[in-house]
Write an enzyme that holds these catalytic residues in place. Structure first.
Site, PDB file in Angstrom:
ATOM      1  N   GLU A  69      29.093  -1.111 -15.734  1.00 17.68           N
ATOM      2  CA  GLU A  69      28.666  -1.124 -17.134  1.00 17.68           C
ATOM      3  C   GLU A  69      27.819  -2.355 -17.394  1.00 17.68           C
ATOM      4  O   GLU A  69      28.218  -3.479 -17.085  1.00 17.68           O
ATOM      5  CB  GLU A  69      29.848  -1.098 -18.100  1.00 17.68           C
ATOM      6  CG  GLU A  69      29.386  -1.132 -19.552  1.00 17.68           C
ATOM      7  CD  GLU A  69      30.419  -0.633 -20.545  1.00 17.68           C
ATOM      8  OE1 GLU A  69      30.248  -0.922 -21.747  1.00 17.68           O
ATOM      9  OE2 GLU A  69      31.380   0.039 -20.131  1.00 17.68           O
ATOM     10  N   GLU A  94      27.865  -8.874 -18.565  1.00 16.02           N
ATOM     11  CA  GLU A  94      27.605  -9.274 -19.947  1.00 16.02           C
ATOM     12  C   GLU A  94      27.110 -10.717 -19.943  1.00 16.02           C
ATOM     13  O   GLU A  94      27.628 -11.550 -19.202  1.00 16.02           O
ATOM     14  CB  GLU A  94      28.880  -9.145 -20.785  1.00 16.02           C
ATOM     15  CG  GLU A  94      28.779  -9.659 -22.206  1.00 16.02           C
ATOM     16  CD  GLU A  94      27.700  -8.954 -23.010  1.00 16.02           C
ATOM     17  OE1 GLU A  94      26.823  -9.678 -23.532  1.00 16.02           O
ATOM     18  OE2 GLU A  94      27.712  -7.709 -23.101  1.00 16.02           O
ATOM     19  N   ASP A 144      20.277  -3.537 -26.940  1.00 15.84           N
ATOM     20  CA  ASP A 144      19.408  -4.016 -28.017  1.00 15.84           C
ATOM     21  C   ASP A 144      18.184  -3.108 -28.109  1.00 15.84           C
ATOM     22  O   ASP A 144      17.447  -2.952 -27.131  1.00 15.84           O
ATOM     23  CB  ASP A 144      18.976  -5.451 -27.719  1.00 15.84           C
ATOM     24  CG  ASP A 144      18.343  -6.135 -28.930  1.00 15.84           C
ATOM     25  OD1 ASP A 144      17.657  -5.439 -29.720  1.00 15.84           O
ATOM     26  OD2 ASP A 144      18.519  -7.351 -29.080  1.00 15.84           O
ATOM     27  N   LYS A 148      11.103  -3.846 -33.456  1.00 12.85           N
ATOM     28  CA  LYS A 148       9.689  -4.087 -33.734  1.00 12.85           C
ATOM     29  C   LYS A 148       8.826  -3.624 -32.564  1.00 12.85           C
ATOM     30  O   LYS A 148       9.163  -3.847 -31.406  1.00 12.85           O
ATOM     31  CB  LYS A 148       9.447  -5.571 -34.010  1.00 12.85           C
ATOM     32  CG  LYS A 148      10.159  -6.084 -35.264  1.00 12.85           C
ATOM     33  CD  LYS A 148       9.898  -7.555 -35.489  1.00 12.85           C
ATOM     34  CE  LYS A 148      10.620  -8.051 -36.745  1.00 12.85           C
ATOM     35  NZ  LYS A 148      10.401  -9.506 -36.970  1.00 12.85           N
ATOM     36  N   ASP A 180      22.380   4.053 -31.028  1.00  8.62           N
ATOM     37  CA  ASP A 180      22.446   4.518 -32.411  1.00  8.62           C
ATOM     38  C   ASP A 180      21.090   4.383 -33.097  1.00  8.62           C
ATOM     39  O   ASP A 180      21.005   4.460 -34.319  1.00  8.62           O
ATOM     40  CB  ASP A 180      23.518   3.755 -33.197  1.00  8.62           C
ATOM     41  CG  ASP A 180      23.257   2.259 -33.250  1.00  8.62           C
ATOM     42  OD1 ASP A 180      22.371   1.781 -32.508  1.00  8.62           O
ATOM     43  OD2 ASP A 180      23.935   1.565 -34.034  1.00  8.62           O
ATOM     44  N   LYS A 218      34.728   0.449 -32.692  1.00 13.47           N
ATOM     45  CA  LYS A 218      34.836   0.182 -34.125  1.00 13.47           C
ATOM     46  C   LYS A 218      33.454   0.190 -34.775  1.00 13.47           C
ATOM     47  O   LYS A 218      33.268   0.697 -35.882  1.00 13.47           O
ATOM     48  CB  LYS A 218      35.520  -1.162 -34.356  1.00 13.47           C
ATOM     49  CG  LYS A 218      36.984  -1.201 -33.962  1.00 13.47           C
ATOM     50  CD  LYS A 218      37.577  -2.571 -34.228  1.00 13.47           C
ATOM     51  CE  LYS A 218      39.046  -2.625 -33.820  1.00 13.47           C
ATOM     52  NZ  LYS A 218      39.630  -3.968 -34.050  1.00 13.47           N
ATOM     53  N   GLU A 220      30.892   1.904 -33.808  1.00 17.70           N
ATOM     54  CA  GLU A 220      30.429   3.285 -33.892  1.00 17.70           C
ATOM     55  C   GLU A 220      31.126   4.030 -35.027  1.00 17.70           C
ATOM     56  O   GLU A 220      30.490   4.810 -35.757  1.00 17.70           O
ATOM     57  CB  GLU A 220      30.685   3.984 -32.561  1.00 17.70           C
ATOM     58  CG  GLU A 220      30.060   5.355 -32.441  1.00 17.70           C
ATOM     59  CD  GLU A 220      30.214   5.939 -31.053  1.00 17.70           C
ATOM     60  OE1 GLU A 220      29.885   7.127 -30.880  1.00 17.70           O
ATOM     61  OE2 GLU A 220      30.658   5.216 -30.144  1.00 17.70           O
TER      62      GLU A 220
END
Length: 239
Positions: A69, A94, A144, A148, A180, A218, A220
């Site tokens: 992941e 991460e 991310d 723009k 999303d 949470k 989502e």
């Protein structure tokens, strides 16, 4: 834990090269719980960056399917998946140090043994540490979107990245993305459709319903209450 998330790159003359990255480095403030987890658990669960291939079987102490992941945030979904799938091994990457600390703490709370984490640029980890033809799945959830237009080049999902992921997947392995932000979902589809030897697992050639294997976060749930959509995209390596 070595704080060397971003490694320099140099040309043949030793001059530093500027690399466009898909993330913003945010150290953030560590809670006591996160700091304690980093101090006590990183030696057990953390993996330091090194420019040589990992022996994944040795890393986890067994031979099992490996799920990678990229960008696990605070680690809630990653820890849940590792807990629910003890027959698989999970490696999370991460760059947000508090998120790494939170993930380590949660893994200890759940007594997770099939999870390892890294704090480094995912591209460099993929290029230098992950063996080819080895991963069962690569997960990229809510990266991310760089809204723009002038920042679109910073989106991690680009043709070279899709090719890199494919080289690390086994034949039959799956690249699972979720976002999303609909324009980014459309961008993901465009990129993936342009790369050979991937098969879109959507019956309609676009998006798939959220698979039960991906926990709802949470963030989502809050978005759903506000009427925001989420798009899941899954492509399988076929050759």
């Amino acid at each position: 834990m070595i704080n060397n998330v971003i490694s320099p790159e140099f040309d043949e003359n030793g001059r530093a090269l500027r690399r466009v990255r898909s993330f913003v480095r945010r150290q953030g403030r560590l809670t006591n719980r996160q700091q304690q987890a980093l101090d006590n658990l990183w030696p057990k669960i953390g993996v330091e960056y090194q420019a040589e291939k990992l022996e994944l079987g040795a890393l986890f102490g067994r031979e099992a399917p490996v799920v990678l992941e990229i960008g696990f945030g605070m680690g809630a979904s990653l820890v849940t998946m590792a807990s629910q799938n003890p027959e698989k091994d999970f490696l999370g990457i991460e760059v947000h140090v508090p998120g790494v600390g939170a993930c380590l703490a949660s893994a200890e709370d759940e007594n997770i043994g099939n999870l390892r984490v890294m704090c480094h640029d995912a591209i460099e980890v993929l290029e230098n540490m992950i063996p080819d033809n080895r991963l069962e799945m690569v997960q990229l959830f809510f990266p991310d979107p760089w809204h723009k237009v002038r920042h679109n080049k910073r989106r991690i999902v680009q043709p070279p990245f899709a090719e890199l992921i494919k080289s690390k997947l086994k034949v039959g392995g799956v690249f699972h993305m979720a976002t999303d932000w609909q324009p980014y979902a459309e961008h993901m589809l465009e990129v993936m459709n342009g790369v050979d030897n991937y098969l879109n697992l959507s019956e309609n050639g676009d998006y798939v319903p959220r698979p039960s294997s991906r926990p709802i976060t949470k963030f989502e749930l809050r978005g759903q209450r506000l009427g925001h959509g989420v798009w899941d995209i899954m492509f399988k390596r076929i050759k």
